[in-house]
Design an enzyme around this catalytic site. Structure first.
Site, PDB file in Angstrom:
ATOM      1  CE  LYS A   1      -2.917   2.745   2.749  1.00 26.32           C
ATOM      2  NZ  LYS A   1      -4.478   2.375   4.350  1.00 26.32           N
TER       3      LYS A   1
ATOM      4  CE  LYS B   1      -6.745   8.408   8.197  1.00 27.54           C
ATOM      5  NZ  LYS B   1      -6.913   7.939   8.739  1.00 27.54           N
TER       6      LYS B   1
ATOM      7  CG  ASP C   1      -1.884   4.828   4.953  1.00 25.87           C
ATOM      8  OD1 ASP C   1      -1.986   4.383   5.262  1.00 25.87           O
ATOM      9  OD2 ASP C   1      -3.153   5.966   4.844  1.00 25.87           O
TER      10      ASP C   1
ATOM     11  CG  ASP D   1      -9.563   7.919   7.247  1.00 28.49           C
ATOM     12  OD1 ASP D   1      -8.317   7.375   5.332  1.00 28.49           O
ATOM     13  OD2 ASP D   1     -10.151   7.959   8.172  1.00 28.49           O
TER      14      ASP D   1
ATOM     15  CD  GLU E   1      -6.816   5.329   2.163  1.00 28.46           C
ATOM     16  OE1 GLU E   1      -7.412   5.344   3.690  1.00 28.46           O
ATOM     17  OE2 GLU E   1      -5.659   5.283   3.180  1.00 28.46           O
TER      18      GLU E   1
ATOM     19  NE  ARG F   1     -10.866  -0.939   4.227  1.00 25.92           N
ATOM     20  CZ  ARG F   1     -11.956  -1.122   5.338  1.00 25.92           C
ATOM     21  NH1 ARG F   1     -12.660  -2.042   5.301  1.00 25.92           N
ATOM     22  NH2 ARG F   1     -11.054  -0.727   5.968  1.00 25.92           N
TER      23      ARG F   1
HETATM   24  N1  BES Z   1      -4.531   4.718   7.291  1.00 24.69           N
HETATM   25  C1  BES Z   1      -5.447   4.258   7.739  1.00 24.69           C
HETATM   26  C2  BES Z   1      -5.089   3.228   8.991  1.00 24.69           C
HETATM   27  C3  BES Z   1      -4.016   3.982  10.082  1.00 24.69           C
HETATM   28  C4  BES Z   1      -4.912   4.840  10.598  1.00 24.69           C
HETATM   29  C5  BES Z   1      -3.183   2.901  10.593  1.00 24.69           C
HETATM   30  C6  BES Z   1      -3.971   5.300  11.616  1.00 24.69           C
HETATM   31  C7  BES Z   1      -2.786   3.402  11.233  1.00 24.69           C
HETATM   32  C8  BES Z   1      -3.179   4.796  12.186  1.00 24.69           C
HETATM   33  C9  BES Z   1      -6.726   3.393   7.001  1.00 24.69           C
HETATM   34  O1  BES Z   1      -6.318   4.389   5.524  1.00 24.69           O
HETATM   35  C10 BES Z   1      -7.621   3.917   7.849  1.00 24.69           C
HETATM   36  O2  BES Z   1      -7.780   5.496   7.538  1.00 24.69           O
HETATM   37  N2  BES Z   1      -8.595   2.968   7.943  1.00 24.69           N
HETATM   38  C11 BES Z   1      -9.545   3.658   8.862  1.00 24.69           C
HETATM   39  C12 BES Z   1     -11.232   2.323   7.966  1.00 24.69           C
HETATM   40  C13 BES Z   1     -12.176   2.763   8.803  1.00 24.69           C
HETATM   41  C14 BES Z   1     -12.162   4.042   7.851  1.00 24.69           C
HETATM   42  C15 BES Z   1     -12.866   1.659   8.377  1.00 24.69           C
HETATM   43  C16 BES Z   1      -9.254   3.648  10.330  1.00 24.69           C
HETATM   44  O3  BES Z   1      -8.690   2.257  10.445  1.00 24.69           O
HETATM   45  O4  BES Z   1      -9.700   4.020  10.981  1.00 24.69           O
HETATM   46 ZN    ZN Z   2      -4.884   4.852   5.128  1.00 26.10          ZN
HETATM   47 MN    MN Z   3      -7.677   5.990   5.467  1.00 21.91          MN
END
Ligand code: BES
Ligand code: ZN
Ligand code: MN
Length: 500
Positions: free
Chosen positions: A268, A280, A291, A350, A352, A354
């Site tokens: 990714k 966010k 990321d 958010d 994204e 996947r």
């Molecule tokens: N890159 C983030 C995941 C992440 C968040 C990694 C904080 C490390 C620290 C990912 O793209 C994301 O935002 N995931 C969301 C998914 C949710 C919207 C279902 C998450 O984990 O909050």
């Molecule tokens: Zn992300």
């Molecule tokens: Mn995200």
């Protein structure tokens, strides 16, 4: 930094070793390791322990100079803890303390003479690799963008590691691979630590091109037009809000036989994740420059296996773009068609990772892979589940996948870069139901790292696949903020084991 292996016996004694400093272990009960005993003919070490100058706690140190009868200028005593059976964590803090002390010496060379067999289940190869990784970690700097760099530290340039005769060949063979691994980890850390205004998708593509040139790898970079032609509607939906052009990087290290099916790594590469329109919160949002650590770990692993000239076919694939809000950004509720033909209702922009990965996972079908492993900072939920110690490992649970999972878990264990297996399954899959498309891009509440993995699983049915969620392990927050270089040790060891 230069490393070598030394073997000592009745003729070549540690007492007579000419070096700037010898590091030997002592214990909390004032007992000496056998190496410390050899240097203690005048009882100076015993006296130092008796005086209470050193606790012997793991990582505590005491520097002694000019011991009578010892050729080395200095002897560094390092605490190994309670007794001769040392935990890996304690041994590792002792090793890091030794490296720290070496880095502040006015000497050119030094010798590590620690009892590696004292750590349960570990051998000489592990000691050599741990010492080399610790030395590189100690020397790692992230001040490339400061106008005043840390003053060029002095400290030892050459480190010898004492091993018993029977282990010296293994030890020597480990030096080159550990150095290659350390170089790979350094690349991964550098890329992770770079800010998103410098480390753009274009920057990652340039880095891949340079890696390919330096190590004679195959490389192909697809741009937006080509991604549109491939119908990567899911990946492209993530880049809509950004002015940075998306890139799709393909790297090839074909070290195996031409007919051998390749191992494919998919990383990714979101160079910054604002969340998009599902913005966010502001706190710690800077950390979303990390990321792209999945992508960086693929590049670092290629750096390592290319330097090792690993006899294995490996293909790296990196979908990379930036997730930004703007007037042209994807909206919650938008429905896109992935390269596989499956439609996705984007309920949260958010989620994204996947969306970029699913098209990459469809793309790699063309390589007829032996196995596919994707690596992603995919979910905050994985950090809730496993903290910062283990990466999350997800696979289906038939025999072929159990075998792949066990290979990855073992590679993580042996390289001290561990992962922990998590479940998939129909019940979790049901959480991805959408009223309007084949699936939603987020699940109903609960098990967020698992529903994310279930989403990916729907795009991987044509090959054997594993997913590593590295959201908790790829970087550290707080005062020690910085990329860790994980899971490059796990991935590199996995590939080395596959190469045989
Ligand atoms: N890159 C983030 C995941 C992440 C968040 C990694 C904080 C490390 C620290 C990912 O793209 C994301 O935002 N995931 C969301 C998914 C949710 C919207 C279902 C998450 O984990 O909050
Ligand atoms: Zn992300
Ligand atoms: Mn995200």
């Amino acid at each position: 930094m230069d490393f070598s292996i030394k073997t000592f016996d009745a003729k070549t004694t540690i007492v007579a070793a000419k070096t700037g400093c010898i590091a030997v272990g002592v214990y909390e009960n004032r007992k000496l390791s056998s190496e410390a005993q050899e240097l203690d003919s005048n009882s100076a070490i015993t006296a130092a322990l008796k005086s209470g100058d050193l606790s012997g706690k793991p990582g505590s140190t005491l520097m002694l100079r000019n011991l009578t009868g010892v050729a080395a200028e200095r002897v560094l005593l390092v605490g190994l803890g309670k007794n001769e059976s040392i935990s890996e964590k304690d041994f590792s803090s002792a090793l890091h303390a030794v490296i720290r002390a070496f880095s502040m010496l006015g000497a050119n060379d030094a010798l590590i003479a620690l009892p590696c067999e004292a750590v349960k289940g570990r051998d000489a190869a592990w000691l050599v690799q741990s010492a080399i990784l610790a030395a590189h970690d100690g020397a790692y700097r992230s001040d490339g963008l400061k106008s005043q760099k840390d003053t060029a530290s002095h400290g030892v340039k050459k480190i010898a590691i004492a091993l018993p005769g029977h282990a010296s060949d293994t030890g020597r063979a480990t030096i080159a691979s550990a150095q290659a691994l350390a170089n790979g980890m350094a690349l991964t850390r550098d890329l992770g630590n770079l800010p998103a205004n410098i480390c753009t998708p274009t920057y990652l593509a340039t880095t891949a091109r340079k890696l390919a040139k330096d190590f004679k790898l195959g490389v192909e970079i697809l741009d937006r037009k080509q991604l549109e032609a491939l119908k990567m509607g899911s990946f492209l939906s993530v880049t809509n809000g950004s002015i940075e052009p998306p890139k799709f990087i393909v790297l090839k290290h074909m070290g195996g036989k031409a007919k051998d099916a390749p191992v494919v790594l998919v990383g990714k590469g979101i160079t910054f994740d604002t969340g998009g329109i599902s913005l966010k919160p502001g706190a710690a949002m800077d950390e979303m420059k990390y990321d792209m650590c999945g992508a960086a770990s693929v590049l670092g692993t290629f750096r390592a296996i290319a330097e090792m000239k690993l006899k294995l076919n490996v293909i790296g694939v990196i979908p990379t773009c930036e997730n930004m809000p703007s007037g042209s950004a994807t909206r919650p509720g938008d429905i896109v068609t992935s390269m596989s033909g499956q439609t996705i209702e984007i309920l949260n922009t958010d989620a994204e990772g996947r969306l970029v990965l699913c098209d990459a996972l469809t793309y790699v079908e063309r390589f007829k892979p032996a196995v596919v492993v994707d690596i992603a900072t995919l979910t905050g939920a994985c950090v809730v589940a496993l903290g910062n110690h283990n990466s999350g490992l997800f696979t289906r649970d038939d025999d072929a996948h159990d075998q792949l999972a066990n290979e990855l878990l073992a590679a993580g264990k042996s390289s001290s870069d561990t992962a922990w297996r998590m479940p998939l399954g129909e019940a979790y899959n049901d959480q991805l139901k959408s009223n309007f498309a084949d699936m939603a891009n987020i699940g109903t509440p609960g098990g967020g790292s698992i529903t994310a993995a279930c989403f990916l699983e729907r795009y991987t049915r044509k090959y054997t696949w594993a997913h590593l969620d590295i959201a908790g392990t790829a970087w550290k927050s707080g005062a020690a903020k910085g990329a860790t270089g994980r899971p490059v040790p796990l991935l590199t060891t996995f590939l080395m084991n596959r190469a045989g």
